[in-house]
Design a protein around this motif. Structure first.
Motif, PDB file in Angstrom:
ATOM      1  N   ASN A  18       5.459  -3.011  -6.340  1.00 34.27           N
ATOM      2  CA  ASN A  18       6.707  -2.547  -6.941  1.00 34.27           C
ATOM      3  C   ASN A  18       7.786  -3.632  -6.910  1.00 34.27           C
ATOM      4  N   ILE A  19       7.811  -4.461  -5.895  1.00 37.79           N
ATOM      5  CA  ILE A  19       8.784  -5.562  -5.814  1.00 37.79           C
ATOM      6  C   ILE A  19       8.432  -6.624  -6.852  1.00 37.79           C
ATOM      7  N   ARG A  20       7.161  -6.964  -6.972  1.00 32.88           N
ATOM      8  CA  ARG A  20       6.741  -7.963  -7.968  1.00 32.88           C
ATOM      9  C   ARG A  20       7.062  -7.497  -9.389  1.00 32.88           C
ATOM     10  N   ASN A  21       6.884  -6.213  -9.663  1.00 34.80           N
ATOM     11  CA  ASN A  21       7.111  -5.696 -11.014  1.00 34.80           C
ATOM     12  C   ASN A  21       8.580  -5.473 -11.330  1.00 34.80           C
ATOM     13  N   THR A  22       9.357  -5.060 -10.356  1.00 35.90           N
ATOM     14  CA  THR A  22      10.764  -4.731 -10.581  1.00 35.90           C
ATOM     15  C   THR A  22      11.659  -5.965 -10.566  1.00 35.90           C
ATOM     16  N   PHE A  23      11.246  -7.011  -9.863  1.00 33.30           N
ATOM     17  CA  PHE A  23      12.049  -8.233  -9.720  1.00 33.30           C
ATOM     18  C   PHE A  23      11.213  -9.440 -10.132  1.00 33.30           C
ATOM     19  N   ARG A  48      21.019  -3.549  -7.313  1.00 33.19           N
ATOM     20  CA  ARG A  48      21.989  -2.564  -6.829  1.00 33.19           C
ATOM     21  C   ARG A  48      21.298  -1.352  -6.220  1.00 33.19           C
ATOM     22  N   SER A  49      20.272  -0.847  -6.878  1.00 33.34           N
ATOM     23  CA  SER A  49      19.605   0.358  -6.361  1.00 33.34           C
ATOM     24  C   SER A  49      19.034   0.115  -4.966  1.00 33.34           C
ATOM     25  N   LEU A  50      18.494  -1.078  -4.724  1.00 31.89           N
ATOM     26  CA  LEU A  50      17.948  -1.370  -3.389  1.00 31.89           C
ATOM     27  C   LEU A  50      19.055  -1.655  -2.381  1.00 31.89           C
ATOM     28  N   ALA A  51      20.081  -2.364  -2.819  1.00 28.45           N
ATOM     29  CA  ALA A  51      21.176  -2.705  -1.903  1.00 28.45           C
ATOM     30  C   ALA A  51      21.856  -1.454  -1.377  1.00 28.45           C
ATOM     31  N   GLU A  52      22.018  -0.465  -2.241  1.00 29.58           N
ATOM     32  CA  GLU A  52      22.701   0.754  -1.822  1.00 29.58           C
ATOM     33  C   GLU A  52      21.792   1.674  -1.019  1.00 29.58           C
ATOM     34  N   LYS A  53      20.518   1.650  -1.324  1.00 28.40           N
ATOM     35  CA  LYS A  53      19.566   2.515  -0.624  1.00 28.40           C
ATOM     36  C   LYS A  53      19.142   1.921   0.722  1.00 28.40           C
ATOM     37  N   GLY A  54      19.006   0.589   0.752  1.00 30.01           N
ATOM     38  CA  GLY A  54      18.543  -0.074   1.972  1.00 30.01           C
ATOM     39  C   GLY A  54      17.081   0.210   2.215  1.00 30.01           C
ATOM     40  N   GLY A  55      16.656   0.072   3.449  1.00 32.74           N
ATOM     41  CA  GLY A  55      15.298   0.413   3.809  1.00 32.74           C
ATOM     42  C   GLY A  55      14.281  -0.692   3.571  1.00 32.74           C
ATOM     43  N   GLU A  57      12.175  -1.366   1.104  1.00 31.25           N
ATOM     44  CA  GLU A  57      12.150  -2.077  -0.185  1.00 31.25           C
ATOM     45  C   GLU A  57      13.186  -3.198  -0.212  1.00 31.25           C
ATOM     46  N   GLN A  58      14.352  -2.949   0.335  1.00 30.71           N
ATOM     47  CA  GLN A  58      15.371  -3.998   0.384  1.00 30.71           C
ATOM     48  C   GLN A  58      14.899  -5.151   1.271  1.00 30.71           C
ATOM     49  N   ARG A  59      14.278  -4.832   2.393  1.00 28.70           N
ATOM     50  CA  ARG A  59      13.747  -5.885   3.270  1.00 28.70           C
ATOM     51  C   ARG A  59      12.629  -6.655   2.572  1.00 28.70           C
ATOM     52  N   ASP A  60      11.784  -5.961   1.814  1.00 31.54           N
ATOM     53  CA  ASP A  60      10.702  -6.629   1.084  1.00 31.54           C
ATOM     54  C   ASP A  60      11.260  -7.573   0.023  1.00 31.54           C
ATOM     55  N   LEU A  61      12.312  -7.149  -0.685  1.00 33.44           N
ATOM     56  CA  LEU A  61      12.917  -8.021  -1.688  1.00 33.44           C
ATOM     57  C   LEU A  61      13.539  -9.247  -1.021  1.00 33.44           C
ATOM     58  N   ALA A  62      14.228  -9.046   0.073  1.00 30.70           N
ATOM     59  CA  ALA A  62      14.834 -10.173   0.793  1.00 30.70           C
ATOM     60  C   ALA A  62      13.747 -11.147   1.261  1.00 30.70           C
ATOM     61  N   ASN A 112      25.870  -4.596  -3.183  1.00 29.46           N
ATOM     62  CA  ASN A 112      25.018  -5.417  -4.043  1.00 29.46           C
ATOM     63  C   ASN A 112      25.578  -6.825  -4.191  1.00 29.46           C
ATOM     64  N   MET A 113      26.887  -6.959  -4.283  1.00 33.24           N
ATOM     65  CA  MET A 113      27.476  -8.301  -4.368  1.00 33.24           C
ATOM     66  C   MET A 113      27.170  -9.107  -3.112  1.00 33.24           C
ATOM     67  N   ARG A 114      27.174  -8.449  -1.958  1.00 37.43           N
ATOM     68  CA  ARG A 114      26.787  -9.140  -0.716  1.00 37.43           C
ATOM     69  C   ARG A 114      25.328  -9.598  -0.797  1.00 37.43           C
ATOM     70  N   THR A 115      24.473  -8.723  -1.334  1.00 35.51           N
ATOM     71  CA  THR A 115      23.052  -9.061  -1.477  1.00 35.51           C
ATOM     72  C   THR A 115      22.871 -10.256  -2.405  1.00 35.51           C
ATOM     73  N   ILE A 116      23.549 -10.223  -3.543  1.00 33.34           N
ATOM     74  CA  ILE A 116      23.444 -11.307  -4.524  1.00 33.34           C
ATOM     75  C   ILE A 116      23.983 -12.613  -3.936  1.00 33.34           C
ATOM     76  N   MET A 117      25.141 -12.552  -3.321  1.00 31.65           N
ATOM     77  CA  MET A 117      25.746 -13.765  -2.758  1.00 31.65           C
ATOM     78  C   MET A 117      24.900 -14.331  -1.617  1.00 31.65           C
ATOM     79  N   ASN A 118      24.272 -13.457  -0.839  1.00 31.65           N
ATOM     80  CA  ASN A 118      23.378 -13.911   0.221  1.00 31.65           C
ATOM     81  C   ASN A 118      22.215 -14.698  -0.364  1.00 31.65           C
ATOM     82  N   PHE A 119      21.646 -14.208  -1.472  1.00 30.79           N
ATOM     83  CA  PHE A 119      20.555 -14.928  -2.120  1.00 30.79           C
ATOM     84  C   PHE A 119      21.025 -16.282  -2.638  1.00 30.79           C
ATOM     85  N   PHE A 120      22.191 -16.324  -3.304  1.00 30.87           N
ATOM     86  CA  PHE A 120      22.712 -17.593  -3.809  1.00 30.87           C
ATOM     87  C   PHE A 120      22.974 -18.581  -2.671  1.00 30.87           C
ATOM     88  N   GLU A 121      23.456 -18.065  -1.555  1.00 29.15           N
ATOM     89  CA  GLU A 121      23.699 -18.924  -0.394  1.00 29.15           C
ATOM     90  C   GLU A 121      22.389 -19.541   0.097  1.00 29.15           C
TER      91      GLU A 121
END
Length: 148
Positions: A18-23, A48-55, A57-62, A112-121
């Motif tokens: 699901n991470i490979r397909n969604t992102f 955004r959906s993962l950032a707000e939900k957490g859990g 899936e968010q850890r897998d994306l990170a 979500n902005m924190r998530t995005i900025m963390n990735f850019f960092e």
């Protein structure tokens, strides 16, 4: 620290489907200097959906994003001419970032902005490995974000 994930297998770890397909991102080919061209379909990423939900899936994306950055640093995407020789004289990559489909709702969430900025960092840590890149299908909203 105890709360940090074990990344010893990061280069070979297989993200959940699901991470490979969604992102999505993919190795598109190689430029004239045999540098890998990696296409990131960021306009399709609904972080955004993962950032707000957490859990999990968010850890897998990170973790998948950490893997992407680590693979750039370790020249994982380089083409080999033979067993001992790389196809390129350098270890740089080319990025093509496609923002087609990017929506305003992605930046209307602080989490979500924190998530995005963390990735850019984190991405900044491998800038020296990026030979050049292109941003395509960027609207004025994307332009404003990139100029932050």
């Amino acid at each position: 620290p105890e709360d940090e994930p074990d990344n010893s297998d990061l280069l070979e770890w297989m993200p959940p489907e699901n991470i490979r397909n969604t992102f999505p991102f993919y190795l598109s080919g190689y430029d004239y200097n045999n540098r890998p061209i990696i296409v990131l379909l960021w306009g399709k990423w609904d972080t955004r959906s993962l950032a707000e939900k957490g859990g999990q899936e968010q850890r897998d994306l990170a973790r998948r994003n950490d893997q992407f950055i680590e693979r750039i640093k370790k020249s994982y995407y380089q083409r080999r001419i033979n067993e001992s020789e790389m196809g390129s004289v350098d270890d740089e990559v080319v990025l093509l970032i496609d923002y087609d489909g990017f929506e305003l709702r992605q930046i209307q969430s602080q989490e979500n902005m924190r998530t995005i900025m963390n990735f850019f960092e984190k991405l900044e840590s491998c800038y020296e490995k990026i030979a050049y890149g292109y941003i395509v299908n960027a609207n004025s909203l994307v332009d404003e974000i990139l100029n932050l």
